[in-house]
Design a protein around this motif. Structure first.
Motif, PDB file in Angstrom:
ATOM      1  N   ILE B 150      53.975  -5.611 -63.763  1.00  0.00           N
ATOM      2  CA  ILE B 150      52.795  -5.525 -62.893  1.00  0.00           C
ATOM      3  C   ILE B 150      52.611  -6.832 -62.125  1.00  0.00           C
ATOM      4  O   ILE B 150      52.377  -6.825 -60.903  1.00  0.00           O
ATOM      5  CB  ILE B 150      51.534  -5.221 -63.726  1.00  0.00           C
ATOM      6  N   VAL B 154      52.342  -7.474 -58.127  1.00  0.00           N
ATOM      7  CA  VAL B 154      51.232  -8.159 -57.470  1.00  0.00           C
ATOM      8  C   VAL B 154      51.777  -9.329 -56.649  1.00  0.00           C
ATOM      9  O   VAL B 154      51.412  -9.524 -55.493  1.00  0.00           O
ATOM     10  CB  VAL B 154      50.202  -8.652 -58.507  1.00  0.00           C
ATOM     11  N   LYS B 161      45.896  -7.376 -56.392  1.00  0.00           N
ATOM     12  CA  LYS B 161      45.410  -8.005 -57.616  1.00  0.00           C
ATOM     13  C   LYS B 161      44.015  -7.464 -57.935  1.00  0.00           C
ATOM     14  O   LYS B 161      43.176  -7.265 -57.049  1.00  0.00           O
ATOM     15  CB  LYS B 161      45.337  -9.510 -57.414  1.00  0.00           C
ATOM     16  N   THR B 165      44.990  -5.207 -62.964  1.00  0.00           N
ATOM     17  CA  THR B 165      46.363  -5.744 -62.901  1.00  0.00           C
ATOM     18  C   THR B 165      46.465  -7.046 -63.698  1.00  0.00           C
ATOM     19  O   THR B 165      47.534  -7.400 -64.174  1.00  0.00           O
ATOM     20  CB  THR B 165      46.812  -6.008 -61.450  1.00  0.00           C
ATOM     21  N   PHE B 168      46.830  -5.448 -67.771  1.00  0.00           N
ATOM     22  CA  PHE B 168      47.230  -4.078 -67.499  1.00  0.00           C
ATOM     23  C   PHE B 168      47.173  -3.157 -68.717  1.00  0.00           C
ATOM     24  O   PHE B 168      47.004  -1.946 -68.603  1.00  0.00           O
ATOM     25  CB  PHE B 168      48.628  -4.048 -66.887  1.00  0.00           C
ATOM     26  N   LEU B 209      43.898   1.255 -58.935  1.00  0.00           N
ATOM     27  CA  LEU B 209      45.271   0.826 -58.647  1.00  0.00           C
ATOM     28  C   LEU B 209      45.648   1.216 -57.231  1.00  0.00           C
ATOM     29  O   LEU B 209      46.081   2.344 -56.972  1.00  0.00           O
ATOM     30  CB  LEU B 209      46.257   1.459 -59.629  1.00  0.00           C
TER      31      LEU B 209
END
Lengths: 221, 221, 221, 221
Positions: B150, B154, B161, B165, B168, B209
């Motif tokens: 993740i 990002v 972000k 995130t 996660f 997300l």
DNA sequence: AATGAATGAGTTTTCATTCAT
DNA sequence: AATGAATGAAAACTCATTCAT
């Protein structure tokens, strides 16, 4: 040869006679400790009795059997447990109010509360009727009541509608995760996980719960 | 009342001889059922043996004692449990991918998995070393690995972000809630709660997300 | 096969309630019989309980476990055992005194005493601390005390110094031989061997212990 | 997944096939060690088998059951035990001869011999027929034969008649005492007691056994 | 109300022995 | 002859519960 009966100063167990209510409560207090520490089976009547400062036989004067003690105990403990799911009043700045709410919830996660959750999960199946009543008369009503408040805020335009306002009890979910962490992980990892969870929880709530006016009414949280 | 002494046809218990591995597995299978249904203490060696189609004494040929059976069992079951926390590859449309992910996760919540979670919570304290190893070598690494993926997204600007995130593994939290519901509530309420939770979970993830390009790479979920 | 359900007269096992001391003693009595007859391992708690007229479980109310019963038993029995090695007062004619002494010693060799010796030899290793204390606080002191008396007689010129007066406990040796005979040989051979041993023992003592004055003081034997 | 069958170098238990006699003896050797160390009940077939380097089941190929092993063992060991009671030839100076005799007897009191005596006392009752045969065909004949020799010396005027020459087997009695000391007392006390006993034994024999001619024929001791 | 003594019904575990190969 | 797997029978021990006082 004859042994002097308690010659000199000896710790003779005096037969103490207490009122039913007092004794019952002593037994329940002792039982809570034992049950939460060891679970239903591993907790022994002998240990509970000695912790309660009485005899095994006397437990049966006050309770039908071990199950009855357990049931009574869980019943008592499940009543105020409602409180844990209720939203108490809060301050005025919305961010502060939410932070305070989160703090309170995570602060309420005492070792005792964790033990009781464990007991509920591990041994709840022993008292299905009790669980059902708790679920039907405590948990679900509390959810509904809270949801009604939220719904009214949304209807009044105080809060923006969102997945979270649609299912507001969802807001408690991370707290349960934290509790389970405390049950299964080592203390250090559990603590770390709790901190991380709490912080993410806080930030997400802040992000998800937007008050139109920027201020939540005192009653909300 | 009088039992014919094996009159005519002989239902004499033939002694079945199996290879160690097969028998061990049979015992473990039986033990899993009994332990998850009743917990460690309430599950009896006699019942496990009869469910495994063998004698009590034979359990002791294959395992040191009851604790060893329990430990072996949990060890076996905690290994692939890793998979439950790992993110498998998924499709290309981000909404579809997330939906598929959620579906899979809630679909994996089989009765057996629920039982094992219960066992883990209720009896994990019996095998602290095992739990610690599982935590240190399975759970935490899986979290870290997932988080690294993740983080790279990002960093690459694929994902925005956000609190989610940043932490996660938080994404799994509602699933645990659903599992606990299945353990403590009545089936109907548990099912309803799961549905609600799943839906809220789905919507919140969709909302939280956001892929920059609107598409998640296959590797994400 | 069909057992009349307590038809007519009721032989229902009444629950007999005794004081702790009485019950303990009954258990120890039963245990002594079983242990001496079969040895520690072969003696079963069930048999001891039924011989004591109580239930297995009740044994565990009064004793920690099988070992504790055994230890208590041996402790009790090893206390007065001292007496068996002490020299009681006797008459005035030296020959008669010695004869009386020998008679007494061989007369004390009851079947029960033989059983206990067997138990001591066969199972003493189970209670090393007890054995050591018995040895250090009972056997050796008794030897020393006896030796001191003899030494004073020799010093006073009452007895002539001899190998036997130098190591007076040696005088008991043939009695142990007789005991062992009773344990390992058939009753007839054992009896014959005992008689022969006793007679030789008597004659040799008469020959070896010569009082100067021809008379032993009352205190000697 | 398939486990390589003993990949690389592994300590595969080879199935060794030995001649009946060799295997039997291995089992008996192992059994002697286990039985003498623990007694009949506490000695386990499993331990004996593993010490003998074979399987439990194989013991039953060579012996009917545990009792048969024990019996065979004791039978074997009781045969040469006779030797312990026989008088071997000695030198010419009577004092030296007696001293040598005493030395030999106490020297023969090996730990193994002590263990066997303990076994005989503790478990002899399991094999009454064997004990009886040993008694009738070994112990008593040896006594008689020895006594006959002594009687002839007395008749020949070589030895003076005395209580000890009348019942010559009495001469072994202190040795038995020493053995029992080794069984029940702590090593230090046992050792001290043995020394004292041996010395007294020596002196008394020297005093009691007087040869007319001042010399014992070689055949005596 | 209180309790020490007692117990039935269960538990896990052990072990000599047997079976199938 | 040899053995790994299997087992019946019994062992020690536990514990919730009950009785007698």
């Amino acid at each position: 040869m004859a042994v002097a009966k308690n010659a000199g100063a000896a710790p003779v167990k005096k037969r103490v006679r207490l009122s039913t209510e007092v004794r019952r409560q002593q037994i329940l207090d002792a039982a809570l400790i034992e049950f939460t520490a060891l679970g239903f089976n591993a907790a022994s009547i002998a240990k509970i009795a000695s912790r309660a400062g009485t005899s095994k036989a006397n437990l049966y004067v006050h309770f039908e059997n071990k199950d009855a003690i357990f049931e009574t105990l869980l019943k008592d403990v499940l009543q105020p447990a409602l409180g844990a799911w209720q939203l108490p009043p809060a301050g005025h700045g919305i961010e502060k109010a939410l932070d305070a709410y989160i703090d309170r919830r995570y602060h309420d996660m005492t070792p005792q509360m964790v033990s009781i959750m464990k007991l509920l999960i591990a041994e709840g199946h022993r008292v299905p009727a009790l669980i059902q009543r708790w679920q039907d008369e405590t948990v679900l009503p509390a959810h509904r009541q809270q949801q009604a408040v939220i719904d009214s805020y949304v209807a009044d335009g105080v809060l923006e509608k969102s997945p979270l306002t649609d299912n507001f009890s969802f807001i408690m979910v991370p707290i349960l995760y934290a509790v389970i962490c405390k049950i299964i992980f080592t203390p250090e990892v559990a603590e770390a996980e709790c901190q991380k969870t709490k912080e993410t929880h806080r930030q997400l709530i802040q992000q998800l719960l937007k008050a139109r006016a920027g201020v939540l009414p005192e009653k909300l949280l």
